[in-house]
Design an enzyme around this catalytic site. Structure first.
Site, short mmCIF file in Angstrom:
data_model
loop_
_atom_site.label_atom_id
_atom_site.label_comp_id
_atom_site.label_asym_id
_atom_site.label_seq_id
_atom_site.Cartn_x
_atom_site.Cartn_y
_atom_site.Cartn_z
N SER A 42 0.84 -1.20 0.00
CA SER A 42 0.00 0.00 0.00
C SER A 42 0.87 1.24 0.00
CB SER A 42 -0.91 0.00 1.22
OG SER A 42 -0.13 0.24 2.39
N LYS A 43 0.22 2.39 -0.02
CA LYS A 43 0.94 3.67 -0.12
C LYS A 43 1.98 3.82 0.97
CE LYS A 43 -3.10 3.18 -0.81
NZ LYS A 43 -3.66 2.13 0.00
N ARG A 44 1.67 3.25 2.13
CA ARG A 44 2.62 3.48 3.22
C ARG A 44 3.96 2.76 2.99
NH1 ARG A 44 2.68 -0.64 6.76
NH2 ARG A 44 1.12 -2.25 6.45
#
Length: 490
Positions: free
Chosen positions: A254-256
């Site tokens: 994911s983006k993180r």
RNA sequence: GCCCCCAUCGUCUAGGGGCCUAGGACAUCGCCCUCUCACGGCGAAGGCACCGGUUCGAAUCCGGUUGGGGGUGCCA
């Protein structure tokens, strides 16, 4: 035309195209291209609140960047349109009515709170959480009473009560679910829009999709969909659930975890060929020795049978390495075209590039080609080739120019170079040789101070190449400027 | 809680009963090339999660345990 292979990629336009989606699109595309099938692009925008036209545009341009062209879909049309779910609402309504007529769908007036409470109870008792059939046998009076309260019904599918639902998966084999795990799920929301599980079945069936290739996160929902196919009298397609992509911590990517947007990778200077090659290798492998595959080769060699079953960790370092491989494969003209936007953005080159400048840029690129992995690296690496206002790396100045002889060496080189007819290796090399004796140092003892003077850094292409590219004027000015700097430091 | 999927070096994978003292790639380390950094070349270290079976023989087949992932929504 029956039994033709038709696959689809069906993103929902709620954000950018991330690498997981790109990989799903790629596997579909490779399968279609290798089997002479049709690759359909369908936009799943039933969730009006979260979908946007902008997101659709971004997804399309990401697919175009990767070179994944579609045969039917947005901007293309096709015989099975429309390809936006938001334009197919009437179609879903018809099939929902069909289900109602058959007694396989019924209205449900339960509120989200009531449903949540029921689930909590079931979970506490160790039972699977499924709808408790509360609204299955409502009389018309009861329904009217709910409507009078202002409750709007959702529509539920009447699932099978017993038996097993089998998913035929090309990657995992036969996956069997106890039908009781499938509850009476909602197919139409109370706001009058269809849910994903319903719309996807209607669309895939009507678009005559033969192979549903999608992420493994959809596997558990597949029995629901198969029951719908059967209830609607549709032929059930073949499925292929491809493994998820994880981050380094093994959690879903994911983006993180950093950049996951395809377009962002493009902005950082990843080449589409490298992205495709790397993504193909995430969850697919050919034999024991090959890692670099051209796109035609992937089309030829890709098969669903060789797709792996276990989730894959996204390895940015390997992608970077692979991008370097592809950068080194570019012709000088290709590399120039790829570099141009980066150098223009940095102000190194103007919008219109003169022929002479272009020639210079290509020579610089030739030196940098094996030294970079991302196109964006071209900006810091080429700074001193285009600008005179480079900064001196402090550590380099201390270490290389801090010695007692540094000034004398630079002065010597300055004088010697001035006397040379040409600044190429043939002429400069003897000068360094002589300098070695004169100062009692190795080659590096002369070259490193010169490098720092000319570039501000300890890292650059070969010194002869740097000298030739910069030319006598700039070389002399830079040495002089460096000598002045050394004076000031005293 | 319930259901499903998965399990080979740190990572991606090859392997589908004897060809495996488990192969390749990235990353790591060392050496070579060398004016620095890359590139390139050579080499090293590093893995079949565990326990039971089946078999003359198991990384490969079966069962269990453990671990990871997914689903379980009027999101897709």
């Amino acid at each position: 035309m029956k039994n033709k292979i038709r696959v689809r990629f069906a993103p929902s336009p709620t954000g950018y195209l991330h690498v997981g989606g790109a990989r799903t699109a790629l596997f579909n595309w490779l399968f279609a291209r290798g089997q002479e099938g049709v690759f359909v692009l369908r936009i799943e925008d039933t969730d009006l609140a979260r979908s946007s036209e902008e997101a659709t545009r971004v997804i399309l341009s990401a697919l175009k960047f990767l070179g994944l062209d579609w045969d039917e879909g947005p901007e293309k049309g096709g015989p099975f349109g429309p390809y936006f779910q938001s334009e197919r609402l009437e179609i879903y309504k018809q099939y929902a009515q069909k289900l109602k007529d058959k007694g396989r769908a019924y209205e449900c007036f339960c509120t989200p709170e009531e449903l949540a409470a029921s689930r909590k109870e079931q979970s506490k008792r160790g039972e699977p959480t499924r709808y408790d059939h509360r609204c299955l046998h409502l009389s018309s009076e009861e329904k009217e009473a709910f409507r009078a309260e202002g409750r709007r019904p959702a529509l539920r599918f009447k699932a099978e009560e017993e038996g097993e639902t089998e998913v035929r998966d090309l990657i995992r084999g036969k996956v069997v679910f106890d039908s009781r795990q499938v509850d009476d799920f909602v197919i139409y929301k109370s706001d009058g829009t269809p849910t994903y599980n319903f719309a996807v079945v209607v669309d895939d069936a009507l678009m005559e999709i033969s192979h549903v290739i999608r992420g493994e996160d959809h596997l558990s929902n597949t029995p629901k969909q198969i029951q719908l196919y059967k209830a609607l009298g549709f032929e059930v397609p073949l499925f292929a659930h491809i493994p998820m992509i994880l981050g380094p911590d093994k959690a879903l990517l994911s983006k993180r975890h950093g950049a996951t947007s395809v377009l962002q990778f493009s902005e950082e200077g990843y080449l589409p060929q490298a992205m495709i090659n790397y993504l193909a290798l995430l969850g697919w492998g050919y034999d024991d020795s090959q890692t670099i595959f051209s796109i035609p080769e992937l089309v030829q060699k890709f098969t669903l049978e060789r797709v792996s079953r276990n989730p894959a960790v996204f390895d940015l370092q390997k992608l970077e390495w692979m991008n370097g491989v592809y950068i080194r494969e570019l012709s000088s003209d290709q590399l120039y075209r790829a570099a141009l936007p980066f150098w223009q953005k940095a102000g190194f080159l103007a919008e219109e590039v003169a022929a002479e400048e272009r020639e210079y840029a290509i020579k610089v690129l030739k030196e940098l080609q094996s030294r970079i992995r991302l196109l964006k690296d071209l900006i810091p690496h080429a700074y001193y080739f285009f600008r005179d206002d480079y900064e001196y790396d402090q550590a380099a100045v201390e270490k290389i120019l801090g010695g007692p002889q540094a000034e004398a060496i630079l002065n010597y080189i300055y004088e010697a170079l001035s006397a040379l007819p040409k600044l190429d290796e043939e002429h400069v090399r003897p000068l360094f040789k002589a300098g070695q004796k004169k100062f009692g140092v190795k080659m590096g003892g002369l070259i490193q101070p010169l490098r720092v003077a000319l570039t501000g850094t300890r890292v650059s292409p070969g010194i002869y190449e740097v000298l030739e590219l910069l030319g006598r004027e700039r070389v002399k000015n830079r040495i002089k400027r460096t000598l002045e700097l050394l004076q000031e430091r005293k």
